[in-house]
Design a protein around this motif. Structure first.
Motif, PDB file in Angstrom:
ATOM      1  N   UNK A 119       0.916  -1.251  -0.165  1.00 22.19           N
ATOM      2  CA  UNK A 119       0.024   0.247   0.186  1.00 22.19           C
ATOM      3  C   UNK A 119       0.933   1.241   0.112  1.00 22.19           C
ATOM      4  N   UNK A 120       0.557   2.163  -0.989  1.00 26.91           N
ATOM      5  CA  UNK A 120       1.629   3.492  -1.066  1.00 26.91           C
ATOM      6  C   UNK A 120       0.762   4.495  -0.785  1.00 26.91           C
ATOM      7  N   UNK A 121       1.499   5.569  -0.205  1.00 29.84           N
ATOM      8  CA  UNK A 121       0.875   6.766   0.000  1.00 29.84           C
ATOM      9  C   UNK A 121       1.573   7.772  -1.101  1.00 29.84           C
ATOM     10  N   UNK A 122       1.005   9.166  -0.885  1.00 28.68           N
ATOM     11  CA  UNK A 122       1.619   9.954  -1.984  1.00 28.68           C
ATOM     12  C   UNK A 122       2.795  10.443  -1.518  1.00 28.68           C
ATOM     13  N   UNK A 123       3.355  10.411  -0.310  1.00 32.18           N
ATOM     14  CA  UNK A 123       4.550  11.102   0.395  1.00 32.18           C
ATOM     15  C   UNK A 123       5.574   9.811  -0.044  1.00 32.18           C
ATOM     16  N   UNK A 124       5.193   8.782  -0.900  1.00 29.23           N
ATOM     17  CA  UNK A 124       6.387   7.919  -1.421  1.00 29.23           C
ATOM     18  C   UNK A 124       6.521   6.803  -0.449  1.00 29.23           C
ATOM     19  N   UNK A 125       5.841   6.665   0.603  1.00 29.40           N
ATOM     20  CA  UNK A 125       5.877   5.746   1.686  1.00 29.40           C
ATOM     21  C   UNK A 125       5.227   4.412   1.028  1.00 29.40           C
ATOM     22  N   UNK A 126       5.795   3.277   1.261  1.00 30.72           N
ATOM     23  CA  UNK A 126       5.018   2.009   0.756  1.00 30.72           C
ATOM     24  C   UNK A 126       5.222   1.221   1.885  1.00 30.72           C
TER      25      UNK A 126
ATOM     26  N   UNK B 274      -7.327   7.483   5.141  1.00 26.10           N
ATOM     27  CA  UNK B 274      -8.192   8.646   5.329  1.00 26.10           C
ATOM     28  C   UNK B 274      -8.977   8.846   4.239  1.00 26.10           C
ATOM     29  N   UNK B 275     -10.142   9.865   4.446  1.00 20.61           N
ATOM     30  CA  UNK B 275     -10.977  10.384   3.549  1.00 20.61           C
ATOM     31  C   UNK B 275      -9.966  11.403   2.743  1.00 20.61           C
ATOM     32  N   UNK B 276      -9.945  11.403   1.397  1.00 23.37           N
ATOM     33  CA  UNK B 276      -9.304  12.312   0.541  1.00 23.37           C
ATOM     34  C   UNK B 276      -7.542  11.735   0.363  1.00 23.37           C
ATOM     35  N   UNK B 277      -7.241  10.890   1.086  1.00 22.73           N
ATOM     36  CA  UNK B 277      -5.532  10.400   1.158  1.00 22.73           C
ATOM     37  C   UNK B 277      -5.592   9.784  -0.172  1.00 22.73           C
ATOM     38  N   UNK B 278      -4.357  10.238  -1.020  1.00 22.17           N
ATOM     39  CA  UNK B 278      -4.203   9.805  -2.213  1.00 22.17           C
ATOM     40  C   UNK B 278      -3.053   8.557  -1.973  1.00 22.17           C
ATOM     41  N   UNK B 279      -3.707   7.489  -2.490  1.00 19.91           N
ATOM     42  CA  UNK B 279      -3.069   6.238  -2.206  1.00 19.91           C
ATOM     43  C   UNK B 279      -3.195   5.107  -3.428  1.00 19.91           C
TER      44      UNK B 279
ATOM     45  N   UNK C 204     -10.635   8.536  -9.337  1.00 17.93           N
ATOM     46  CA  UNK C 204      -9.097   7.838  -9.889  1.00 17.93           C
ATOM     47  C   UNK C 204      -8.339   8.770 -10.470  1.00 17.93           C
ATOM     48  N   UNK C 205      -7.209   8.544 -10.272  1.00 18.94           N
ATOM     49  CA  UNK C 205      -5.798   9.357 -10.744  1.00 18.94           C
ATOM     50  C   UNK C 205      -4.947   8.430 -11.885  1.00 18.94           C
ATOM     51  N   UNK C 206      -3.783   8.991 -12.000  1.00 18.08           N
ATOM     52  CA  UNK C 206      -2.920   8.484 -13.093  1.00 18.08           C
ATOM     53  C   UNK C 206      -2.501   7.184 -12.628  1.00 18.08           C
ATOM     54  N   UNK C 207      -2.069   6.140 -13.425  1.00 21.20           N
ATOM     55  CA  UNK C 207      -1.317   4.797 -12.901  1.00 21.20           C
ATOM     56  C   UNK C 207      -0.058   5.165 -12.041  1.00 21.20           C
ATOM     57  N   UNK C 208       0.264   4.154 -11.272  1.00 23.72           N
ATOM     58  CA  UNK C 208       1.589   4.494 -10.418  1.00 23.72           C
ATOM     59  C   UNK C 208       2.734   4.165 -11.259  1.00 23.72           C
ATOM     60  N   UNK C 209       3.528   5.060 -11.294  1.00 30.04           N
ATOM     61  CA  UNK C 209       4.628   4.912 -12.265  1.00 30.04           C
ATOM     62  C   UNK C 209       5.822   4.311 -11.545  1.00 30.04           C
ATOM     63  N   UNK C 210       6.022   4.467 -10.191  1.00 30.11           N
ATOM     64  CA  UNK C 210       7.114   3.979  -9.679  1.00 30.11           C
ATOM     65  C   UNK C 210       6.875   2.629  -8.612  1.00 30.11           C
ATOM     66  N   UNK C 211       5.944   2.109  -9.086  1.00 29.01           N
ATOM     67  CA  UNK C 211       5.471   0.977  -8.211  1.00 29.01           C
ATOM     68  C   UNK C 211       6.437  -0.386  -8.050  1.00 29.01           C
ATOM     69  N   UNK C 212       6.709  -0.474  -6.519  1.00 24.81           N
ATOM     70  CA  UNK C 212       7.808  -1.547  -6.429  1.00 24.81           C
ATOM     71  C   UNK C 212       7.423  -3.087  -6.642  1.00 24.81           C
ATOM     72  N   UNK C 213       6.159  -3.069  -7.161  1.00 24.59           N
ATOM     73  CA  UNK C 213       5.570  -4.405  -7.293  1.00 24.59           C
ATOM     74  C   UNK C 213       5.894  -4.845  -8.867  1.00 24.59           C
TER      75      UNK C 213
END
Length: 129
Positions: free
Chosen positions: A69-76, A88-93, A120-129
Protein backbone atom coordinates in the motif's frame (compact mmCIF):
# COMPACT_ATOMS: atom_id res chain seq x y z
CA UNK A 1 -33.21 -8.05 7.48
CA UNK A 2 -32.21 -8.94 3.95
CA UNK A 3 -30.03 -11.91 2.98
CA UNK A 4 -28.35 -11.73 -0.41
CA UNK A 5 -27.84 -15.14 -1.93
CA UNK A 6 -27.02 -14.14 -5.48
CA UNK A 7 -24.41 -11.55 -6.33
CA UNK A 8 -23.32 -9.92 -9.56
CA UNK A 9 -20.79 -11.86 -11.61
CA UNK A 10 -17.10 -11.33 -10.93
CA UNK A 11 -15.81 -8.55 -13.17
CA UNK A 12 -12.33 -7.69 -14.30
CA UNK A 13 -10.95 -4.47 -12.84
CA UNK A 14 -11.01 -1.77 -15.55
CA UNK A 15 -7.63 -0.99 -17.13
CA UNK A 16 -8.16 2.72 -16.43
CA UNK A 17 -8.08 2.00 -12.68
CA UNK A 18 -5.77 -1.02 -12.37
CA UNK A 19 -2.43 -2.31 -13.63
CA UNK A 20 -2.23 -6.08 -14.12
CA UNK A 21 -4.88 -8.75 -13.62
CA UNK A 22 -7.47 -7.76 -11.03
CA UNK A 23 -10.94 -9.20 -10.37
CA UNK A 24 -13.68 -7.53 -8.34
CA UNK A 25 -16.64 -9.15 -6.56
CA UNK A 26 -19.30 -6.81 -5.22
CA UNK A 27 -20.07 -8.14 -1.75
CA UNK A 28 -22.61 -5.58 -0.51
CA UNK A 29 -24.39 -2.53 -1.86
CA UNK A 30 -27.48 -2.03 0.33
CA UNK A 31 -30.32 0.17 -0.85
CA UNK A 32 -30.57 3.81 0.21
CA UNK A 33 -30.36 5.38 2.67
CA UNK A 34 -27.26 3.22 3.19
CA UNK A 35 -24.17 4.34 1.28
CA UNK A 36 -22.06 1.33 2.30
CA UNK A 37 -20.23 -0.53 -0.47
CA UNK A 38 -18.13 -3.64 0.06
CA UNK A 39 -15.97 -5.53 -2.44
CA UNK A 40 -13.63 -8.51 -2.50
CA UNK A 41 -10.73 -7.51 -4.76
CA UNK A 42 -8.38 -10.20 -6.07
CA UNK A 43 -4.94 -9.08 -7.34
CA UNK A 44 -2.56 -11.29 -9.34
CA UNK A 45 1.14 -10.95 -8.41
CA UNK A 46 2.32 -7.42 -9.23
CA UNK A 47 -1.19 -6.09 -9.97
CA UNK A 48 -2.30 -2.91 -8.22
CA UNK A 49 -4.64 0.05 -8.34
CA UNK A 50 -3.94 3.41 -9.92
CA UNK A 51 -3.62 6.39 -7.58
CA UNK A 52 -7.01 7.24 -6.08
CA UNK A 53 -8.82 8.95 -3.23
CA UNK A 54 -12.04 8.06 -1.40
CA UNK A 55 -14.54 10.69 -0.26
CA UNK A 56 -15.16 9.05 3.13
CA UNK A 57 -12.00 6.97 3.44
CA UNK A 58 -11.60 3.25 2.99
CA UNK A 59 -11.05 0.15 5.09
CA UNK A 60 -9.03 -2.68 3.56
CA UNK A 61 -8.86 -6.04 5.31
CA UNK A 62 -6.33 -8.41 3.73
CA UNK A 63 -7.85 -11.89 3.49
CA UNK A 64 -5.00 -13.77 1.83
CA UNK A 65 -1.55 -13.24 0.40
CA UNK A 66 0.83 -10.32 0.67
CA UNK A 67 0.62 -6.89 -0.84
CA UNK A 68 1.73 -3.28 -0.78
CA UNK A 69 0.00 0.00 0.00
CA UNK A 70 1.53 3.30 -1.09
CA UNK A 71 1.01 6.89 -0.02
CA UNK A 72 1.48 10.12 -1.95
CA UNK A 73 4.56 10.94 0.17
CA UNK A 74 6.30 7.91 -1.38
CA UNK A 75 6.02 5.62 1.66
CA UNK A 76 5.12 2.03 0.77
CA UNK A 77 3.94 -0.41 3.45
CA UNK A 78 3.81 -4.20 3.24
CA UNK A 79 0.39 -5.65 4.05
CA UNK A 80 -0.42 -9.30 4.73
CA UNK A 81 -3.33 -11.61 5.49
CA UNK A 82 -4.97 -10.46 8.73
CA UNK A 83 -3.89 -6.79 8.40
CA UNK A 84 -6.54 -4.06 8.39
CA UNK A 85 -5.70 -0.72 6.77
CA UNK A 86 -7.62 2.55 7.36
CA UNK A 87 -7.14 5.10 4.58
CA UNK A 88 -8.22 8.63 5.48
CA UNK A 89 -10.85 10.52 3.46
CA UNK A 90 -9.15 12.22 0.52
CA UNK A 91 -5.80 10.45 1.11
CA UNK A 92 -4.10 9.81 -2.25
CA UNK A 93 -2.96 6.17 -2.29
CA UNK A 94 -2.65 2.89 -4.20
CA UNK A 95 -2.61 -0.78 -3.14
CA UNK A 96 -2.23 -4.24 -4.62
CA UNK A 97 -0.38 -7.54 -4.60
CA UNK A 98 3.30 -7.94 -3.96
CA UNK A 99 5.56 -9.20 -6.73
CA UNK A 100 5.43 -12.91 -5.80
CA UNK A 101 1.95 -13.68 -4.46
CA UNK A 102 -1.72 -13.13 -5.11
CA UNK A 103 -3.48 -10.86 -2.63
CA UNK A 104 -7.18 -10.57 -1.84
CA UNK A 105 -8.66 -7.87 0.33
CA UNK A 106 -12.10 -6.87 1.47
CA UNK A 107 -12.63 -3.17 0.67
CA UNK A 108 -15.29 -1.21 2.55
CA UNK A 109 -16.24 2.31 1.48
CA UNK A 110 -19.03 4.80 1.95
CA UNK A 111 -20.33 6.45 -1.20
CA UNK A 112 -20.59 10.22 -1.38
CA UNK A 113 -24.04 11.83 -1.60
CA UNK A 114 -23.80 11.68 -5.42
CA UNK A 115 -23.04 7.93 -5.32
CA UNK A 116 -19.34 8.12 -6.20
CA UNK A 117 -16.96 5.97 -4.18
CA UNK A 118 -13.61 7.02 -5.65
CA UNK A 119 -11.79 9.63 -7.64
CA UNK A 120 -9.26 7.89 -9.88
CA UNK A 121 -5.94 9.42 -10.92
CA UNK A 122 -2.90 8.38 -12.99
CA UNK A 123 -1.34 4.94 -12.94
CA UNK A 124 1.49 4.42 -10.47
CA UNK A 125 4.74 4.99 -12.37
CA UNK A 126 7.21 3.85 -9.70
CA UNK A 127 5.40 0.92 -8.09
CA UNK A 128 7.84 -1.54 -6.47
CA UNK A 129 5.54 -4.46 -7.32
Amino acid sequence: MHITRRRPDTRQGPADNFTGAVWVDETAAPAAPSRLRMFHVHFAPGAHTAWHTRPHGQVLHVLEGEGLAGRADGEVEEIRAGDTVWIEPGERHWHGAGPRTFMTHLAVVEAAADGTTAEWHAHVSDCPA
